[in-house]
Write a protein that holds these residues in place. Structure first.
Motif, PDB file in Angstrom:
ATOM      1  N   ALA A  18      18.242 -13.432  -2.275  1.00 39.82           N
ATOM      2  CA  ALA A  18      17.010 -14.022  -1.732  1.00 39.82           C
ATOM      3  C   ALA A  18      15.906 -12.977  -1.588  1.00 39.82           C
ATOM      4  CB  ALA A  18      17.280 -14.695  -0.393  1.00 39.82           C
ATOM      5  N   SER A  19      15.734 -12.156  -2.621  1.00 37.71           N
ATOM      6  CA  SER A  19      14.701 -11.119  -2.676  1.00 37.71           C
ATOM      7  C   SER A  19      14.911  -9.978  -1.676  1.00 37.71           C
ATOM      8  CB  SER A  19      13.297 -11.729  -2.484  1.00 37.71           C
ATOM      9  OG  SER A  19      12.995 -12.611  -3.549  1.00 37.71           O
ATOM     10  N   VAL A  40       5.739  -5.518  -7.542  1.00 37.45           N
ATOM     11  CA  VAL A  40       6.163  -6.615  -8.417  1.00 37.45           C
ATOM     12  C   VAL A  40       7.246  -7.400  -7.707  1.00 37.45           C
ATOM     13  CG1 VAL A  40       7.163  -7.208 -10.660  1.00 37.45           C
ATOM     14  CG2 VAL A  40       5.625  -5.237 -10.454  1.00 37.45           C
ATOM     15  N   GLN A  41       7.162  -8.705  -7.720  1.00 39.98           N
ATOM     16  CA  GLN A  41       8.164  -9.532  -7.073  1.00 39.98           C
ATOM     17  C   GLN A  41       9.540  -9.301  -7.713  1.00 39.98           C
ATOM     18  OE1 GLN A  41       7.975 -11.492  -4.381  1.00 39.98           O
ATOM     19  NE2 GLN A  41       5.868 -10.784  -4.137  1.00 39.98           N
ATOM     20  N   PRO A  42      10.585  -9.067  -6.903  1.00 42.90           N
ATOM     21  CA  PRO A  42      11.929  -8.854  -7.473  1.00 42.90           C
ATOM     22  C   PRO A  42      12.393 -10.008  -8.353  1.00 42.90           C
ATOM     23  CG  PRO A  42      11.885  -8.253  -5.144  1.00 42.90           C
ATOM     24  CD  PRO A  42      10.574  -8.923  -5.439  1.00 42.90           C
ATOM     25  N   ALA A  79       1.692  -0.888  -9.797  1.00 38.55           N
ATOM     26  CA  ALA A  79       2.080  -1.832 -10.842  1.00 38.55           C
ATOM     27  C   ALA A  79       2.209  -3.231 -10.256  1.00 38.55           C
ATOM     28  CB  ALA A  79       3.409  -1.418 -11.470  1.00 38.55           C
ATOM     29  N   THR A  80       1.635  -4.212 -10.930  1.00 29.86           N
ATOM     30  CA  THR A  80       1.701  -5.607 -10.468  1.00 29.86           C
ATOM     31  C   THR A  80       1.861  -6.528 -11.685  1.00 29.86           C
ATOM     32  OG1 THR A  80      -0.716  -5.823 -10.601  1.00 29.86           O
ATOM     33  CG2 THR A  80       0.206  -5.151  -8.472  1.00 29.86           C
ATOM     34  N   PHE A 123      13.234  -2.001 -12.026  1.00 29.75           N
ATOM     35  CA  PHE A 123      12.231  -0.944 -11.943  1.00 29.75           C
ATOM     36  C   PHE A 123      12.340  -0.264 -10.585  1.00 29.75           C
ATOM     37  CE2 PHE A 123      10.582  -5.199 -11.163  1.00 29.75           C
ATOM     38  CZ  PHE A 123      10.217  -5.112  -9.826  1.00 29.75           C
ATOM     39  N   GLY A 124      11.856   0.969 -10.524  1.00 25.81           N
ATOM     40  CA  GLY A 124      11.873   1.690  -9.255  1.00 25.81           C
ATOM     41  C   GLY A 124      11.731   3.182  -9.478  1.00 25.81           C
ATOM     42  N   MET A 125      11.716   3.947  -8.371  1.00 23.09           N
ATOM     43  CA  MET A 125      11.655   5.400  -8.454  1.00 23.09           C
ATOM     44  C   MET A 125      12.975   5.928  -9.004  1.00 23.09           C
ATOM     45  SD  MET A 125       8.666   6.406  -7.483  1.00 23.09           S
ATOM     46  CE  MET A 125       8.867   8.155  -7.085  1.00 23.09           C
ATOM     47  N   PHE A 126      12.880   6.935  -9.875  1.00 22.49           N
ATOM     48  CA  PHE A 126      14.072   7.563 -10.443  1.00 22.49           C
ATOM     49  C   PHE A 126      14.253   8.971  -9.889  1.00 22.49           C
ATOM     50  CE2 PHE A 126      16.083  10.001 -13.963  1.00 22.49           C
ATOM     51  CZ  PHE A 126      17.327   9.414 -13.870  1.00 22.49           C
TER      52      PHE A 126
END
Length: 424
Positions: free
Chosen positions: A209-210, A99-101, A53-54, A116-119
């Motif tokens: 800061a990401s 995807v950029q945080p 995903a991007t 978003f992320g793994m669940f």
């Protein structure tokens, strides 16, 4: 969940700490049966086989708020809403999010942010936080030229009654039995240490800061695991060893089912209102917090399940009575012993908070028969702490100090256990 074996007596571990099994195990097993769960981080296939995903974008067009996300191929998607707090839950198969945080911190209309992320090992999740009630009017992945896919989620403002009618509780995930992964081999005498890197997957923890807390604490946890195992004195089990979400109750269940002798939860908090606060802090579990800051932190950490889209209602039930109280009292004594060891050893190597030893009602510290502590390595909101938390040399120094505290705990625990046995 595995079957609880009744043993009317006590078992002594290598630390000399009596383990009250039997009725206590049965009583607490009733509590654990009520917990939401998720499998331990054990992906069924490598991440390079996941859809990628991007380019996530969120925008408002008239009355509609739309989230779009580019995918390397089409995948299935489902959507639901959940109240308290209000949020939209988008479930997908395993996805490699590139995807950029910073994109997730953007707002649009009644959507205040998304994450978003793994669940679970086989499921990814996107959650949109709602400032006002809204319903999903469209959730699909459409095919685009070249075999790619595009996720499109559209929301429209709704009344509170409409939202409540549509809201659903997230179904508990059936976990693997962690005891089967950490069953004590016959003749094994080494103590078992469970390391719990906080947050993970859909729950990033503090982000500065990401840099996400979940990544900082995982790196520390893996380094600590390697150090403890290299000594040859311990077996080590991780509640997660990759970027996967594990519910709070499941973290406790993992430690208890495996028969852990020590549970160490690793975190690195952030204080947006004060960048000059820094240093490591050691927490033990308690119904009453030692101070307002500890209470605030525990409340924040206890919301991890809600952050990941699980029902955050209290899952612990007081069904164990006097036996549970006895076990808790004894375990808290040993938890405090280990906490003091950590303050002593870490204080000689890294900077500590001005009040380094505290207690509060952290849900991950509720096992009645496993000494448990939570280590806040430092504050990511402090520029100096953030620099150290991402320093390999600092990490190795801090890991060595924690290992020394573990060694000291089991050595002192044996002495305490022998003294207690002689008084019987």
């Amino acid at each position: 969940m595995g079957t609880t074996q009744l043993t009317y007596g006590s078992r002594s571990t290598g630390s000399g700490r009596p383990r009250l099994h039997g009725l206590i195990g049965l009583a607490f097993g009733l509590c654990l049966a009520l917990m939401p769960g998720a499998a331990m981080s054990n992906p069924s296939r490598p991440a390079n086989e996941f859809a990628v995903a991007t380019d996530a974008r969120i925008e408002q067009a008239g009355e509609v708020v739309r989230l779009t996300m580019a995918l390397s191929r089409p995948v299935e998607v489902s959507a639901s809403v959940m109240a308290a707090p209000d949020r939209v839950i988008i479930d997908l198969p395993s996805v490699n999010f590139q995807v950029q945080p910073s994109a997730a911190r953007k707002s649009a209309g009644f959507v205040s942010a998304f994450r978003f992320g793994m669940f679970t090992p086989d499921k990814s999740r996107i959650i949109l936080d709602l400032a006002q009630p809204a319903l999903v009017t469209r959730a699909e992945v459409r095919s685009v030229r070249g075999g790619f896919g595009e996720l499109v989620v559209e929301l429209k403002r709704a009344s509170r009654a409409e939202f409540q009618a549509a809201s659903v509780r997230a179904a508990p995930q059936a976990p693997e039995d962690p005891a089967s992964q950490a069953a004590k081999p016959q003749g094994e005498t080494r103590q078992l240490v469970v390391i719990d890197p906080g947050h993970g997957g859909i729950d990033p923890g503090a982000v500065v800061a990401s840099i996400a807390e979940k990544s900082v604490v995982l790196a520390f946890g893996l380094a600590l695991k390697g150090q403890l195992e290299a000594s040859g004195r311990y077996r080590v089990l991780m509640t997660r060893d990759d970027d996967t979400f594990v519910p709070l109750g499941e973290r406790v269940r993992i430690a208890r089912a495996a028969g852990a002798d020590l549970f160490i939860s690793i975190h690195a908090d952030s204080l947006t209102q004060s960048q000059d606060v820094r240093g490591a802090t050691i927490y033990t579990g308690s119904e009453r917090a030692t101070d307002a800051e500890s209470a605030r932190l525990a409340a924040k950490e206890n919301q991890a399940d809600a952050v990941a889209g699980l029902d955050a209602t209290e899952d612990m039930q007081d069904v164990a009575g006097i036996l549970m109280d006895l076990a808790k009292r004894e375990t808290r004594t040993f938890s405090s012993l280990f906490a003091r060891n950590l303050v002593e050893k870490l204080g000689g190597s890294v900077r500590l908070h001005k009040v380094p030893m505290r207690s509060a009602g952290f849900r991950v510290l509720t096992a009645p028969d496993v000494p448990s502590v939570l280590i806040e390595l430092g504050y990511m909101s402090s520029p100096k702490d953030a620099e150290l938390l991402n320093s390999l040399s600092w990490r190795l120094q801090a890991v060595a100090a924690v290992e020394a505290a573990v060694n000291g705990f089991f050595e002192r625990g044996q002495a305490v256990g022998k003294a207690a046995a002689n008084q019987r």
